[in-house]
Design a protein around this motif. Structure first.
Motif, short mmCIF file in Angstrom:
data_model
loop_
_atom_site.label_atom_id
_atom_site.label_comp_id
_atom_site.label_asym_id
_atom_site.label_seq_id
_atom_site.Cartn_x
_atom_site.Cartn_y
_atom_site.Cartn_z
N HIS A 156 -3.77 -2.23 1.71
CA HIS A 156 -3.97 -2.83 3.03
C HIS A 156 -5.36 -3.44 3.14
CE1 HIS A 156 -3.88 -3.50 7.31
NE2 HIS A 156 -4.97 -2.75 7.45
N THR A 189 3.48 2.27 0.99
CA THR A 189 3.81 3.45 0.19
C THR A 189 3.36 4.76 0.84
OG1 THR A 189 3.46 4.52 -1.97
CG2 THR A 189 1.66 3.19 -1.13
N PRO A 190 4.09 5.85 0.63
CA PRO A 190 3.63 7.16 1.12
C PRO A 190 2.36 7.65 0.44
CG PRO A 190 5.99 7.20 0.66
CD PRO A 190 5.46 5.92 0.09
N ASP A 191 2.01 7.05 -0.71
CA ASP A 191 0.75 7.38 -1.37
C ASP A 191 -0.37 6.80 -0.51
OD1 ASP A 191 -1.58 7.35 -2.91
OD2 ASP A 191 -0.56 6.84 -4.77
N SER A 192 -0.99 7.64 0.30
CA SER A 192 -1.92 7.16 1.33
C SER A 192 -3.12 6.42 0.73
CB SER A 192 -2.40 8.32 2.21
OG SER A 192 -3.04 9.31 1.43
N GLU A 209 8.90 10.41 7.18
CA GLU A 209 7.45 10.49 7.39
C GLU A 209 6.74 11.39 6.39
OE1 GLU A 209 5.54 8.73 9.03
OE2 GLU A 209 6.76 7.75 10.55
N LYS A 243 8.73 1.12 9.74
CA LYS A 243 7.62 0.78 8.85
C LYS A 243 7.47 -0.72 8.59
CE LYS A 243 6.44 5.09 8.11
NZ LYS A 243 5.13 5.62 8.56
N LYS A 264 6.94 11.64 -0.35
CA LYS A 264 5.88 11.63 -1.34
C LYS A 264 5.85 10.34 -2.15
CE LYS A 264 3.89 14.53 -5.02
NZ LYS A 264 4.09 15.76 -5.85
N ALA A 314 -1.83 3.01 -0.42
CA ALA A 314 -1.48 2.23 0.78
C ALA A 314 -2.74 1.69 1.45
CB ALA A 314 -0.69 3.09 1.76
N ARG A 315 -3.76 2.54 1.56
CA ARG A 315 -5.01 2.13 2.20
C ARG A 315 -5.70 1.03 1.38
NH1 ARG A 315 -6.67 6.72 2.80
NH2 ARG A 315 -7.93 6.97 0.92
N TYR A 337 4.70 -3.11 10.67
CA TYR A 337 3.52 -3.48 9.88
C TYR A 337 3.36 -4.99 9.81
CZ TYR A 337 0.18 -3.91 6.05
OH TYR A 337 -0.93 -4.25 5.29
#
Length: 322
Positions: A90, A80-83, A119, A146, A122, A86-87, A150
């Motif tokens: 992961h 997801t673009p929501d960092s 890139e 992506k 949002k 996403a972090r 990944y």
């Protein structure tokens, strides 16, 4: 085969009380949440990876009740673009793979994730139409930039830790059909397979028996969820299968999740069990209960009652009649 349950529905029960309840219900296996959407109520990787004593006690508690762990589940969105999400997704995946290796659990269940459309996006973008052409362009960008990179990298990470990845074919995520799954598997290797949940296939218009045969020919079914879906033909005509209403709008939705046997008859479920055996799947059928018309306990009991008589447990013998 063995019958199990995804224990997220018993998150309010303490770990050992939950295990007792599952064992007393006559089941063979538990699937445990380890982060992301399922949470960590019964299995927290941060605790178990840091304390060998707690890890051994955890494993012993399961084994002492005659149970096994079918899979560790950390459904989230690492793309997801929501960092921040996403972090965290992961990190939950990485810890879950490490924990699965230590617990000798062969499967980690999760979602493929859904990227944005560029890139600087949002929000995630889930293209489902080939025209106008920009949707197809977005889709190819997502896969090339992506999804494939990944899962090539982190699929290898899982393989290095002797763990298979079972992606749930769930609408809203990039891998949601047998064809998506096989495309990714071709790129990232046989470590990638399906956590095949028929409930999400039905509402996409996919026949689960056909999906089992398609994926089974490639030995691409790593885990199986037992959950049903009721499809209301009248409301499908009104809203379509991609109904965007809240799951709480039970009377108006095109489809709702049901416990096993309450969306499709048991003949369809016996056909699925037979198809699984036909393609060589001899692992766990894990009950997932998200039926808004039944309590946790009743929905679970109904699923157990319906599945127990149709699960084939004995090993295949020679064809004595041939």
């Amino acid at each position: 085969m063995k019958l199990g349950v995804f224990t997220v529905l018993f998150s309010q029960k303490p770990f050992e009380e939950m295990l007792d309840y599952v064992a007393e219900s006559g089941l063979d296996a538990v699937e445990l949440g380890t982060g992301g959407y399922p949470g960590t109520a019964h299995c927290d990787p941060d605790v178990l990876l840091e304390d060998e004593g707690k890890l051994k006690a955890f494993k012993k508690a399961v084994e002492d009740r005659g149970l096994m762990i079918s899979g560790l589940s950390c459904h989230g969105n690492p793309l997801t673009p929501d960092s921040a999400f996403a972090r965290s997704s992961h990190e939950a995946f990485v810890k879950t793979v490490k924990l699965a290796e230590k617990l000798e659990v062969p499967v980690v269940n999760c979602f493929s994730g859904t990227p944005g459309d560029h890139e600087g996006a949002k929000y995630p973008n889930w293209p489902v139409a080939p025209w106008p052409n920009e949707y197809r362009e977005v889709l190819e960008w997502q896969w090339k930039e992506k999804i494939i990179p990944y899962w090539k990298e982190w699929g290898q990470f899982a393989a290095d830790h002797h763990v298979k990845i079972a992606l749930e074919l769930h609408g809203g995520f990039s891998v949601h059909t047998p064809a998506n799954l096989l495309r990714l598997r071709e790129e990232a290797g046989e470590v990638i397979g399906a956590n095949l949940d028929p409930s999400h296939l039905w509402w996409q218009g996919i026949d689960p028996v056909a999906a089992i045969k398609i994926l089974g020919r490639e030995d691409a079914i790593h885990h199986f969820h037992a959950k049903d879906t009721y499809i209301d033909p009248e409301m499908v005509n009104r809203h379509g299968l991609t109904d965007m209403q809240s799951y709480a709008n039970l009377q108006d939705r095109a489809w709702i999740f049901r416990t096993v046997g309450y969306g499709h008859d048991m003949k369809e479920w016996t056909d699925m069990i037979s198809a699984l055996r036909l393609v060589g799947y001899d692992y766990v059928v894990s009950i997932e209960h998200e039926d808004a018309l039944m309590s946790i306990e009743e929905g679970f009991r109904k699923a157990v009652e319906n599945l127990k008589p149709i699960i084939t447990k004995e090993k295949l013998t020679e064809m004595w009649w041939v």
